[in-house]
Scaffold this motif. Sequence first.
Motif, short mmCIF file in Angstrom:
data_model
loop_
_atom_site.label_atom_id
_atom_site.label_comp_id
_atom_site.label_asym_id
_atom_site.label_seq_id
_atom_site.Cartn_x
_atom_site.Cartn_y
_atom_site.Cartn_z
N LYS A 34 9.09 5.52 9.27
CA LYS A 34 8.14 6.41 8.61
C LYS A 34 7.42 5.67 7.48
O LYS A 34 6.20 5.80 7.33
N LEU A 35 8.17 4.88 6.72
CA LEU A 35 7.60 4.17 5.58
C LEU A 35 6.55 3.16 6.00
O LEU A 35 5.48 3.09 5.41
N ILE A 36 6.82 2.38 7.05
CA ILE A 36 5.85 1.36 7.46
C ILE A 36 4.63 1.95 8.15
O ILE A 36 3.62 1.26 8.30
N ASN A 37 4.70 3.20 8.54
CA ASN A 37 3.55 3.85 9.16
C ASN A 37 2.68 4.62 8.17
O ASN A 37 1.71 5.24 8.58
N THR A 38 3.02 4.58 6.90
CA THR A 38 2.20 5.27 5.90
C THR A 38 0.94 4.45 5.64
O THR A 38 0.95 3.22 5.72
N PRO A 39 -0.16 5.12 5.30
CA PRO A 39 -1.41 4.40 5.02
C PRO A 39 -1.27 3.46 3.81
O PRO A 39 -1.89 2.40 3.79
N GLU A 40 -0.46 3.85 2.84
CA GLU A 40 -0.28 3.01 1.66
C GLU A 40 0.40 1.68 2.01
O GLU A 40 0.01 0.62 1.53
N PHE A 41 1.43 1.76 2.87
CA PHE A 41 2.14 0.54 3.27
C PHE A 41 1.22 -0.36 4.09
O PHE A 41 1.20 -1.57 3.91
N LYS A 42 0.46 0.23 4.99
CA LYS A 42 -0.47 -0.55 5.82
C LYS A 42 -1.52 -1.22 4.95
O LYS A 42 -1.89 -2.38 5.18
N ALA A 43 -2.00 -0.51 3.92
CA ALA A 43 -2.98 -1.10 3.01
C ALA A 43 -2.36 -2.26 2.22
O ALA A 43 -3.01 -3.29 2.02
N LEU A 44 -1.11 -2.09 1.79
CA LEU A 44 -0.43 -3.16 1.07
C LEU A 44 -0.23 -4.38 1.97
O LEU A 44 -0.45 -5.51 1.55
N ALA A 45 0.18 -4.16 3.20
CA ALA A 45 0.39 -5.27 4.14
C ALA A 45 -0.93 -6.01 4.39
O ALA A 45 -0.95 -7.24 4.43
N LYS A 46 -2.02 -5.26 4.51
CA LYS A 46 -3.33 -5.87 4.73
C LYS A 46 -3.76 -6.66 3.50
O LYS A 46 -4.28 -7.78 3.61
N LYS A 47 -3.54 -6.09 2.32
CA LYS A 47 -3.90 -6.76 1.07
C LYS A 47 -3.09 -8.05 0.90
O LYS A 47 -3.64 -9.09 0.52
N LYS A 48 -1.82 -7.99 1.21
CA LYS A 48 -0.95 -9.16 1.09
C LYS A 48 -1.36 -10.24 2.09
O LYS A 48 -1.41 -11.42 1.76
N LYS A 49 -1.66 -9.82 3.30
CA LYS A 49 -2.07 -10.78 4.33
C LYS A 49 -3.39 -11.44 3.96
O LYS A 49 -3.55 -12.65 4.12
N THR A 103 2.83 -20.75 -8.55
CA THR A 103 2.51 -19.98 -9.76
C THR A 103 1.53 -18.85 -9.45
O THR A 103 1.72 -17.72 -9.91
N ILE A 104 0.51 -19.15 -8.67
CA ILE A 104 -0.47 -18.12 -8.29
C ILE A 104 0.22 -17.00 -7.53
O ILE A 104 0.00 -15.81 -7.80
N TYR A 105 1.07 -17.36 -6.56
CA TYR A 105 1.75 -16.34 -5.77
C TYR A 105 2.71 -15.51 -6.63
O TYR A 105 2.80 -14.30 -6.46
N THR A 106 3.42 -16.16 -7.53
CA THR A 106 4.37 -15.44 -8.38
C THR A 106 3.66 -14.40 -9.22
O THR A 106 4.13 -13.26 -9.35
N LYS A 107 2.51 -14.76 -9.76
CA LYS A 107 1.75 -13.80 -10.56
C LYS A 107 1.20 -12.67 -9.70
O LYS A 107 1.21 -11.51 -10.10
N LYS A 108 0.72 -13.00 -8.52
CA LYS A 108 0.18 -11.97 -7.62
C LYS A 108 1.30 -11.08 -7.08
O LYS A 108 1.08 -9.89 -6.86
N ALA A 109 2.48 -11.64 -6.87
CA ALA A 109 3.60 -10.86 -6.35
C ALA A 109 3.99 -9.74 -7.30
O ALA A 109 4.48 -8.70 -6.85
N ALA A 110 3.75 -9.93 -8.58
CA ALA A 110 4.05 -8.87 -9.55
C ALA A 110 3.21 -7.63 -9.25
O ALA A 110 3.71 -6.50 -9.33
N SER A 111 1.94 -7.82 -8.89
CA SER A 111 1.11 -6.66 -8.54
C SER A 111 1.55 -6.05 -7.21
O SER A 111 1.49 -4.83 -7.04
N PHE A 112 2.01 -6.89 -6.27
CA PHE A 112 2.53 -6.35 -5.02
C PHE A 112 3.78 -5.52 -5.29
O PHE A 112 3.99 -4.47 -4.67
N ASP A 113 4.62 -5.98 -6.20
CA ASP A 113 5.83 -5.23 -6.55
C ASP A 113 5.50 -3.87 -7.14
O ASP A 113 6.17 -2.87 -6.85
#
Length: 126
Positions: A34-49, A103-113
């Motif tokens: 259910k969680l991975i099929n939510t629009p928010e999760f899909k948007a996060l996965a797309k943003k991360k990719k 370093t770039i990824y670590t800083k960006k990962a904070a926003s993903f978290d």
Amino acid sequence: MNVKTVDDVTGVNVNNTNGPAKKGKTTSSLDYEKLINTPEFKALAKKKKSFLTPYTIFFCVAYGLLPILTAYTSILENSAIGRITWTWMYSFGMFILVWTLATIYTKKAASFDKDVEEILKKNVLN
């Protein structure tokens, strides 16, 4: 959805459902499908990719060029500084590249978290 939370100060089960919970622990049974099929999760996965793909391609090209340039050309055999060749400069640059990308990824990962926390609050902890 059954989520039990324990107050860290008092050790008291906040929800007081389904027996005692362990201090400082949160237990839940997540419906991952259910969680991975939510629009928010899909948007996060797309943003991360979309964030990771260009950096991954850049790193792979930069890393792959070193053995290609050293094996098939003599371009890196020229002197850069004194007796130090461009091969050594390129290799040293790879260390700088790795630390910079990390370093770039670590800083960006904070926003993903933060996004993950919002998704969990909206879809699990309600």
